[in-house]
Design a protein around this motif. Structure first.
Motif, PDB file in Angstrom:
ATOM      1  N   PHE A   1       0.752  -1.204   0.062  1.00  0.00           N
ATOM      2  CA  PHE A   1       0.144   0.096  -0.039  1.00  0.00           C
ATOM      3  C   PHE A   1       0.718   1.116   0.045  1.00  0.00           C
ATOM      4  CE2 PHE A   1      -2.455   3.406   2.412  1.00  0.00           C
ATOM      5  CZ  PHE A   1      -3.209   3.400   1.603  1.00  0.00           C
ATOM      6  N   GLY A   2       2.001   1.253   0.900  1.00  0.00           N
ATOM      7  CA  GLY A   2       2.857   2.373   0.913  1.00  0.00           C
ATOM      8  C   GLY A   2       3.210   2.672  -0.491  1.00  0.00           C
ATOM      9  N   GLN A   3       4.020   1.611  -1.043  1.00  0.00           N
ATOM     10  CA  GLN A   3       4.480   2.019  -2.560  1.00  0.00           C
ATOM     11  C   GLN A   3       3.428   2.343  -3.495  1.00  0.00           C
ATOM     12  OE1 GLN A   3       5.653  -2.085  -3.182  1.00  0.00           O
ATOM     13  NE2 GLN A   3       7.873  -1.640  -2.409  1.00  0.00           N
ATOM     14  N   LEU A   4       2.030   1.947  -3.490  1.00  0.00           N
ATOM     15  CA  LEU A   4       1.003   2.250  -4.374  1.00  0.00           C
ATOM     16  C   LEU A   4       0.703   3.727  -4.165  1.00  0.00           C
ATOM     17  CD1 LEU A   4      -1.361  -0.752  -4.708  1.00  0.00           C
ATOM     18  CD2 LEU A   4       0.153   0.560  -6.434  1.00  0.00           C
ATOM     19  N   LEU A   5       0.527   4.009  -2.912  1.00  0.00           N
ATOM     20  CA  LEU A   5       0.421   5.391  -2.489  1.00  0.00           C
ATOM     21  C   LEU A   5       1.412   6.422  -3.060  1.00  0.00           C
ATOM     22  CD1 LEU A   5      -1.380   7.593  -0.786  1.00  0.00           C
ATOM     23  CD2 LEU A   5       0.116   7.077   1.266  1.00  0.00           C
ATOM     24  N   ARG A   6       2.584   6.020  -2.790  1.00  0.00           N
ATOM     25  CA  ARG A   6       3.657   7.003  -3.210  1.00  0.00           C
ATOM     26  C   ARG A   6       3.646   7.088  -4.851  1.00  0.00           C
ATOM     27  NH1 ARG A   6       7.464   4.248  -2.012  1.00  0.00           N
ATOM     28  NH2 ARG A   6       7.830   5.009   0.388  1.00  0.00           N
ATOM     29  N   THR A   7       3.421   6.079  -5.642  1.00  0.00           N
ATOM     30  CA  THR A   7       3.190   6.057  -6.950  1.00  0.00           C
ATOM     31  C   THR A   7       2.117   6.933  -7.574  1.00  0.00           C
ATOM     32  OG1 THR A   7       4.318   4.082  -7.114  1.00  0.00           O
ATOM     33  CG2 THR A   7       3.169   4.658  -9.035  1.00  0.00           C
ATOM     34  N   HIS A   8       0.958   6.642  -6.878  1.00  0.00           N
ATOM     35  CA  HIS A   8      -0.116   7.560  -7.422  1.00  0.00           C
ATOM     36  C   HIS A   8       0.014   9.106  -6.911  1.00  0.00           C
ATOM     37  CE1 HIS A   8      -2.501   4.107  -8.715  1.00  0.00           C
ATOM     38  NE2 HIS A   8      -2.549   3.573  -7.708  1.00  0.00           N
ATOM     39  N   ARG A   9       0.707   9.319  -5.793  1.00  0.00           N
ATOM     40  CA  ARG A   9       0.746  10.847  -5.449  1.00  0.00           C
ATOM     41  C   ARG A   9       1.954  11.376  -6.330  1.00  0.00           C
ATOM     42  NH1 ARG A   9       4.540  13.318  -2.708  1.00  0.00           N
ATOM     43  NH2 ARG A   9       5.633  11.366  -1.750  1.00  0.00           N
ATOM     44  N   HIS A  10       2.886  10.698  -6.661  1.00  0.00           N
ATOM     45  CA  HIS A  10       3.783  11.308  -7.840  1.00  0.00           C
ATOM     46  C   HIS A  10       3.210  11.434  -9.182  1.00  0.00           C
ATOM     47  CE1 HIS A  10       7.729   9.950  -5.343  1.00  0.00           C
ATOM     48  NE2 HIS A  10       7.004  10.883  -4.918  1.00  0.00           N
TER      49      HIS A  10
ATOM     50  N   ARG B   1       6.146   5.313   4.132  1.00  0.00           N
ATOM     51  CA  ARG B   1       7.341   4.707   4.523  1.00  0.00           C
ATOM     52  C   ARG B   1       7.156   3.506   5.234  1.00  0.00           C
ATOM     53  NH1 ARG B   1      10.524   8.939   7.864  1.00  0.00           N
ATOM     54  NH2 ARG B   1       8.574   9.602   8.518  1.00  0.00           N
ATOM     55  N   GLU B   2       5.926   2.875   5.489  1.00  0.00           N
ATOM     56  CA  GLU B   2       5.306   1.556   5.802  1.00  0.00           C
ATOM     57  C   GLU B   2       5.769   1.554   7.443  1.00  0.00           C
ATOM     58  OE1 GLU B   2       6.243  -1.628   3.454  1.00  0.00           O
ATOM     59  OE2 GLU B   2       5.539  -0.823   1.616  1.00  0.00           O
ATOM     60  N   ARG B   3       5.840   2.802   8.169  1.00  0.00           N
ATOM     61  CA  ARG B   3       5.926   2.953   9.286  1.00  0.00           C
ATOM     62  C   ARG B   3       4.713   2.683  10.256  1.00  0.00           C
ATOM     63  NH1 ARG B   3       9.936   7.959  10.898  1.00  0.00           N
ATOM     64  NH2 ARG B   3       9.374   6.969  12.964  1.00  0.00           N
TER      65      ARG B   3
ATOM     66  N   GLU C   1      -4.004  18.318   2.490  1.00  0.00           N
ATOM     67  CA  GLU C   1      -4.936  19.323   2.304  1.00  0.00           C
ATOM     68  C   GLU C   1      -6.174  18.764   1.646  1.00  0.00           C
ATOM     69  OE1 GLU C   1      -5.287  24.140   0.794  1.00  0.00           O
ATOM     70  OE2 GLU C   1      -3.467  22.928   0.925  1.00  0.00           O
ATOM     71  N   ARG C   2      -5.941  18.221   0.370  1.00  0.00           N
ATOM     72  CA  ARG C   2      -7.143  17.444  -0.442  1.00  0.00           C
ATOM     73  C   ARG C   2      -8.020  16.476   0.316  1.00  0.00           C
ATOM     74  NH1 ARG C   2      -5.463  17.168  -7.003  1.00  0.00           N
ATOM     75  NH2 ARG C   2      -4.793  19.115  -7.205  1.00  0.00           N
ATOM     76  N   SER C   3      -7.140  15.739   1.071  1.00  0.00           N
ATOM     77  CA  SER C   3      -7.938  14.507   1.827  1.00  0.00           C
ATOM     78  C   SER C   3      -8.107  14.509   3.164  1.00  0.00           C
ATOM     79  CB  SER C   3      -6.969  13.328   1.567  1.00  0.00           C
ATOM     80  OG  SER C   3      -5.619  13.479   2.531  1.00  0.00           O
ATOM     81  N   GLY C   4      -7.652  15.713   3.761  1.00  0.00           N
ATOM     82  CA  GLY C   4      -8.000  15.631   5.278  1.00  0.00           C
ATOM     83  C   GLY C   4      -7.206  14.797   5.955  1.00  0.00           C
ATOM     84  N   VAL C   5      -6.237  13.823   5.533  1.00  0.00           N
ATOM     85  CA  VAL C   5      -5.253  12.987   6.167  1.00  0.00           C
ATOM     86  C   VAL C   5      -4.097  13.789   6.491  1.00  0.00           C
ATOM     87  CG1 VAL C   5      -4.112  10.846   6.176  1.00  0.00           C
ATOM     88  CG2 VAL C   5      -6.206  11.176   5.178  1.00  0.00           C
ATOM     89  N   SER C   6      -3.527  13.906   7.815  1.00  0.00           N
ATOM     90  CA  SER C   6      -2.184  14.698   7.865  1.00  0.00           C
ATOM     91  C   SER C   6      -1.103  14.240   7.296  1.00  0.00           C
ATOM     92  CB  SER C   6      -1.976  14.489   9.471  1.00  0.00           C
ATOM     93  OG  SER C   6      -1.583  13.443   9.855  1.00  0.00           O
ATOM     94  N   ALA C   7      -0.181  15.225   6.865  1.00  0.00           N
ATOM     95  CA  ALA C   7       1.020  14.883   6.255  1.00  0.00           C
ATOM     96  C   ALA C   7       1.984  13.963   7.011  1.00  0.00           C
ATOM     97  CB  ALA C   7       1.685  16.184   5.765  1.00  0.00           C
ATOM     98  N   ARG C   8       2.027  14.030   8.151  1.00  0.00           N
ATOM     99  CA  ARG C   8       2.893  12.946   8.870  1.00  0.00           C
ATOM    100  C   ARG C   8       2.178  11.530   8.626  1.00  0.00           C
ATOM    101  NH1 ARG C   8       3.244  13.840  15.252  1.00  0.00           N
ATOM    102  NH2 ARG C   8       4.612  15.438  14.717  1.00  0.00           N
ATOM    103  N   ALA C   9       0.815  11.437   8.504  1.00  0.00           N
ATOM    104  CA  ALA C   9       0.116  10.149   8.420  1.00  0.00           C
ATOM    105  C   ALA C   9       0.476   9.542   7.228  1.00  0.00           C
ATOM    106  CB  ALA C   9      -1.440  10.244   8.836  1.00  0.00           C
ATOM    107  N   ILE C  10       0.460  10.502   6.157  1.00  0.00           N
ATOM    108  CA  ILE C  10       0.764  10.075   4.758  1.00  0.00           C
ATOM    109  C   ILE C  10       2.261   9.771   4.816  1.00  0.00           C
ATOM    110  CG2 ILE C  10       0.926  10.619   2.514  1.00  0.00           C
ATOM    111  CD1 ILE C  10      -1.483  12.839   2.950  1.00  0.00           C
TER     112      ILE C  10
END
Length: 422
Positions: free
Chosen positions: A5-14, A39-41, A25-34
């Motif tokens: 999931f982490g890899q897919l998220l990064r790919t789609h964001r790029h 990074r799959e932490r 800002e668009r999703s309402g999910v914090s930048a730290r959480a993203i």
């Protein structure tokens, strides 16, 4: 091998040409959480978080199933990320009895659909009412539904120095998998990190023995699928937006069943008598039952006869390190001097329930001060607020108050109180 999931998220964001901050800002999910997800932490987010990210990324409909499936694949099936023994839940009580309505209420709160803020349930009541026992029993019963695990922290609210919020947050963050060097030094930053972790994890947190509102405000969760249960002798009236449960004494049938589950099916008539002499208070019943079991030569009638003497009843309710008077004393020491004096003197009230006017007759203080003292006694569950502005004692607490009156006031002072209520 499929992408995580982490890899897919990064790919789609790029692909969307978004920075983490823009996606946040668009999703309402914090930048730290993203960042933690990429990074799959952290464990995979909940479904609604994944959907919010998919919408913010404007994923084509054909790509959404793989995105959701990757999130599900990374989501833990069960149990806590905590190190073994860290914030572990105490064992359940094998002979737990009653409280069916209260357990049902906790279950309903746990089953509520996601809301803007994760639910918090406070369990309040007098010493010995079984607050911790109920919270632990509920946590064991509901724990299987919380994939992020169940955590327990004793905040030692009746101690001279209760556990501070910063220390409690450090324990919880460690139990949630943060290394020591990842735990912020600042209390506010710890609280923010804690809320962020709970935003993405389905965790049941029990905060036992809360001192007051200021101790737990930094531990209140934000949005997310967690559930927090707090126990306290105080009503914690200052906390906003929480579900409240106030424990009273057990119904007669449940109280008798509890005692019989401890001692076996013996002398039902004497059991009912002991139940009433113990005021149907779970701790008192536990002590009475343990006392009988440790003295097999005693009959239940013998214990009932010993408890019938009001002057010695509290002295009889001792079993090893369990002492009903000691439990009440912890609350008594939390009171202001004015509230202590009123508490002692109210024990001589000639009626079962009374109002503020009778309280004023027992103490020469200003009526406003008396009202404040009554509120303090109710807040600490040493006095029960009854109907129409009236108050009443639990019968064992009244006996404790009389003992304090005898110990702490002069004979002349006691005589003056008796004269005031004559």
């Amino acid at each position: 091998m499929s992408d995580t999931f982490g890899q897919l998220l990064r790919t789609h964001r790029h692909t969307a040409g978004l920075t983490m901050e823009q996606l946040a800002e668009r999703s309402g999910v914090s930048a730290r959480a993203i960042s933690d997800m990429e990074r799959e932490r952290s464990v995979a987010p909940q479904r609604r978080t994944v959907q919010a990210l998919a919408e913010a990324l404007a994923l084509p409909e054909a790509q959404q199933p793989a995105f959701l499936a990757a999130a599900r694949a990374g989501r833990p099936r069960k149990t806590s990320t905590a190190p073994p023994g860290s914030c572990a839940l105490p064992r359940p009580i094998p002979d737990f009895t009653g409280r069916g309505g209260e357990l049902a209420q906790l279950s309903r709160v746990a089953a509520q659909p996601a809301s803007p803020v994760a639910p918090v349930m406070t369990i309040s009541g007098t010493a010995g009412a079984g607050k911790t026992t109920l919270a632990v029993q509920a946590a064991h019963a509901l724990g299987a539904g919380f994939t992020g695990g169940t955590l327990f922290v004793d905040l030692r609210g009746m101690d001279a120095r209760p556990v501070g919020a910063a220390e409690a947050l450090a324990r919880l963050l460690s139990a949630l998998g943060r290394r020591d060097d990842e735990i912020p030094a600042d209390e506010a930053d710890r609280a923010g990190t804690y809320r962020e972790l709970l935003h993405h994890r389905q965790v049941l947190v029990v905060l036992d023995n809360v001192a007051d509102e200021s101790q737990v405000r930094p531990l209140l969760p934000g949005p997310g699928p967690s559930l927090t249960i707090m126990t306290s002798r105080r009503l914690l009236a200052g906390l906003e937006g929480v579900h409240r449960l106030n424990l009273a004494q057990l119904p007669v049938g449940d109280a008798a069943t509890l005692l019989q589950r401890i001692i076996g099916d013996r002398e039902p008539g004497a059991v009912r008598e002991v139940v009433e002499l113990c005021g149907r208070l779970p701790l008192a019943l536990r002590i009475a039952g343990n006392r009988l079991m440790s003295r097999p030569q005693w009959t239940v009638r013998h214990l009932a006869d010993r408890l019938s003497d009001e002057r010695r009843r509290l002295d009889q309710l001792i079993a090893g390190d369990l002492r009903i008077a000691a439990a009440f004393s912890l609350s008594y020491t939390q009171l202001s001097p004015q509230a202590r004096r009123l508490f002692r003197r109210l024990s001589l009230a000639p009626v079962q329930d009374f109002d503020a006017r009778l309280a004023e007759s027992l103490d020469p203080a200003d009526p406003a001060v008396i009202e404040d003292a009554l509120d303090e006694l109710v807040e600490l569950s040493l006095l029960q607020a009854h109907v129409d502005g009236r108050y009443r004692f639990h019968n064992l607490i009244r006996l404790f108050a009389r003992g304090r009156l005898s110990e702490e006031e002069s004979a002349a002072g006691r005589d003056a109180v008796v004269s005031a209520v004559a």
